[in-house]
Design an enzyme around this catalytic site. Structure first.
Site, PDB file in Angstrom:
ATOM      1  NE  ARG A   1       7.833  -1.127   9.311  1.00 39.42           N
ATOM      2  CZ  ARG A   1       6.667  -0.767   8.799  1.00 39.42           C
ATOM      3  NH1 ARG A   1       6.578  -0.317   7.581  1.00 39.42           N
ATOM      4  NH2 ARG A   1       5.576  -0.849   9.525  1.00 39.42           N
TER       5      ARG A   1
ATOM      6  CE  LYS B   1      -2.346  -0.153   3.691  1.00 34.32           C
ATOM      7  NZ  LYS B   1      -1.839   0.902   4.580  1.00 34.32           N
TER       8      LYS B   1
ATOM      9  NE  ARG C   1      -3.343   0.546  10.883  1.00 39.80           N
ATOM     10  CZ  ARG C   1      -2.256   1.013  10.286  1.00 39.80           C
ATOM     11  NH1 ARG C   1      -2.243   2.190   9.742  1.00 39.80           N
ATOM     12  NH2 ARG C   1      -1.182   0.284  10.214  1.00 39.80           N
TER      13      ARG C   1
ATOM     14  NE  ARG D   1       7.181  -3.719   5.352  1.00 44.15           N
ATOM     15  CZ  ARG D   1       5.953  -3.206   5.355  1.00 44.15           C
ATOM     16  NH1 ARG D   1       5.466  -2.627   4.280  1.00 44.15           N
ATOM     17  NH2 ARG D   1       5.193  -3.307   6.408  1.00 44.15           N
TER      18      ARG D   1
ATOM     19  NE  ARG E   1       2.756  -4.515  11.260  1.00 43.61           N
ATOM     20  CZ  ARG E   1       2.627  -3.323  10.656  1.00 43.61           C
ATOM     21  NH1 ARG E   1       2.252  -2.273  11.329  1.00 43.61           N
ATOM     22  NH2 ARG E   1       2.885  -3.198   9.378  1.00 43.61           N
TER      23      ARG E   1
HETATM   24  P1  AMP Z   1       1.774   1.601   9.367  1.00 43.24           P
HETATM   25  O1  AMP Z   1       3.094   2.057   8.896  1.00 43.24           O
HETATM   26  O2  AMP Z   1       0.636   2.286   8.664  1.00 43.24           O
HETATM   27  O3  AMP Z   1       1.602   0.118   9.354  1.00 43.24           O
HETATM   28  O4  AMP Z   1       1.650   2.055  10.901  1.00 43.24           O
HETATM   29  C1  AMP Z   1       2.593   1.634  11.877  1.00 43.24           C
HETATM   30  C2  AMP Z   1       1.949   1.675  13.250  1.00 43.24           C
HETATM   31  O5  AMP Z   1       1.544   3.023  13.554  1.00 43.24           O
HETATM   32  C3  AMP Z   1       0.684   0.845  13.396  1.00 43.24           C
HETATM   33  O6  AMP Z   1       0.960  -0.510  13.660  1.00 43.24           O
HETATM   34  C4  AMP Z   1       0.009   1.551  14.567  1.00 43.24           C
HETATM   35  O7  AMP Z   1       0.627   1.224  15.793  1.00 43.24           O
HETATM   36  C5  AMP Z   1       0.324   3.013  14.268  1.00 43.24           C
HETATM   37  N1  AMP Z   1      -0.737   3.611  13.429  1.00 43.24           N
HETATM   38  C6  AMP Z   1      -0.592   4.125  12.166  1.00 43.24           C
HETATM   39  N2  AMP Z   1      -1.763   4.594  11.709  1.00 43.24           N
HETATM   40  C7  AMP Z   1      -2.674   4.379  12.681  1.00 43.24           C
HETATM   41  C8  AMP Z   1      -4.069   4.621  12.803  1.00 43.24           C
HETATM   42  N3  AMP Z   1      -4.778   5.186  11.804  1.00 43.24           N
HETATM   43  N4  AMP Z   1      -4.676   4.272  13.967  1.00 43.24           N
HETATM   44  C9  AMP Z   1      -3.983   3.714  14.969  1.00 43.24           C
HETATM   45  N5  AMP Z   1      -2.691   3.436  14.915  1.00 43.24           N
HETATM   46  C10 AMP Z   1      -2.012   3.753  13.789  1.00 43.24           C
END
Ligand code: AMP
Length: 191
Positions: free
Chosen positions: A133, A13, A88, A127, A144
């Site tokens: 990461r 994404k 989310r 990844r 996740r």
């Molecule tokens: P991502 O890179 O989008 O997978 O986000 C990494 C982490 O940031 C997620 O696993 C959450 O802990 C936090 N996070 C990012 N966006 C959100 C959201 N919209 N709501 C809650 N937590 C978020």
């Protein structure tokens, strides 16, 4: 153009979001990236978010919603934006509708990147090795995915009911998936 991208962690994404945002000259707003910058910079927001991120859990809605409201107030969103990783939860989607309604605008489309779980597990392992990461360990990734299924997947219904949801097959090269996304978007925004 105001877009939301949906899809489980590892669906590609973020890469697709960057390409779409460049092509349509709209800011790519990735809440995960904003949180990671804050963690790196040692800000209060970063401190608040870090423990949730390390576990693969969601940061509480009110924290994320406030951050997105601030971001949408910046001038560069006047001609649109692409949200990647937000909303989310259904509560976040409802808040986004309120935020946009208050600004007299609405979403044009929600693109969902569709991929099966075996492929996801393979990609995430790759990844994790490349980027190191800290939230991509196997255990954390499983969490996740679980969080996505439980808290984020219900958004698909939410946006389908608004006639905004468009599926994109996320298996294939970056270029192929991008072409599918552009084609879907062209018909979505026309109709
Ligand atoms: P991502 O890179 O989008 O997978 O986000 C990494 C982490 O940031 C997620 O696993 C959450 O802990 C936090 N996070 C990012 N966006 C959100 C959201 N919209 N709501 C809650 N937590 C978020």
């Amino acid at each position: 153009m105001r877009l939301v991208l949906l899809g489980p962690p590892g669906a590609g994404k973020g890469t697709q979001a960057e390409l779409l945002a460049q092509r349509h000259h709209i800011p790519h707003i990735a809440t995960g990236d904003i949180f990671r910058e804050n963690v790196k910079g040692g800000t209060a927001l970063g401190e608040e978010a870090r423990a949730y991120m390390d576990r693969g859990d969601l940061v509480p809605d009110d924290v994320v919603n406030r951050m997105v409201a601030d971001r949408l107030d910046r001038d560069d969103t006047a001609s649109g934006f692409l949200l990647d990783g937000y909303p989310r939860t259904v509560a976040q989607a409802e808040e986004l509708d309120r935020l946009l309604g208050a600004r007299g605008v609405a979403l044009d489309a929600v693109l969902r990147f569709v991929i099966d779980e075996d492929e996801l597990v393979r990609r995430i392992a790759a990844r994790s090795a490349e980027e190191g990461r800290s939230d991509d360990g196997e255990e954390v990734h499983r969490n996740r995915l679980e969080v996505y299924r439980e808290q984020t997947a219900p958004l698909e219904e939410y946006y389908a009911a608004q006639g905004l949801l468009h599926d994109i097959d996320a298996v294939g090269s970056v270029e192929d998936v991008n072409a599918r996304a552009e084609a879907e978007l062209a018909s979505a925004v026309k109709s």
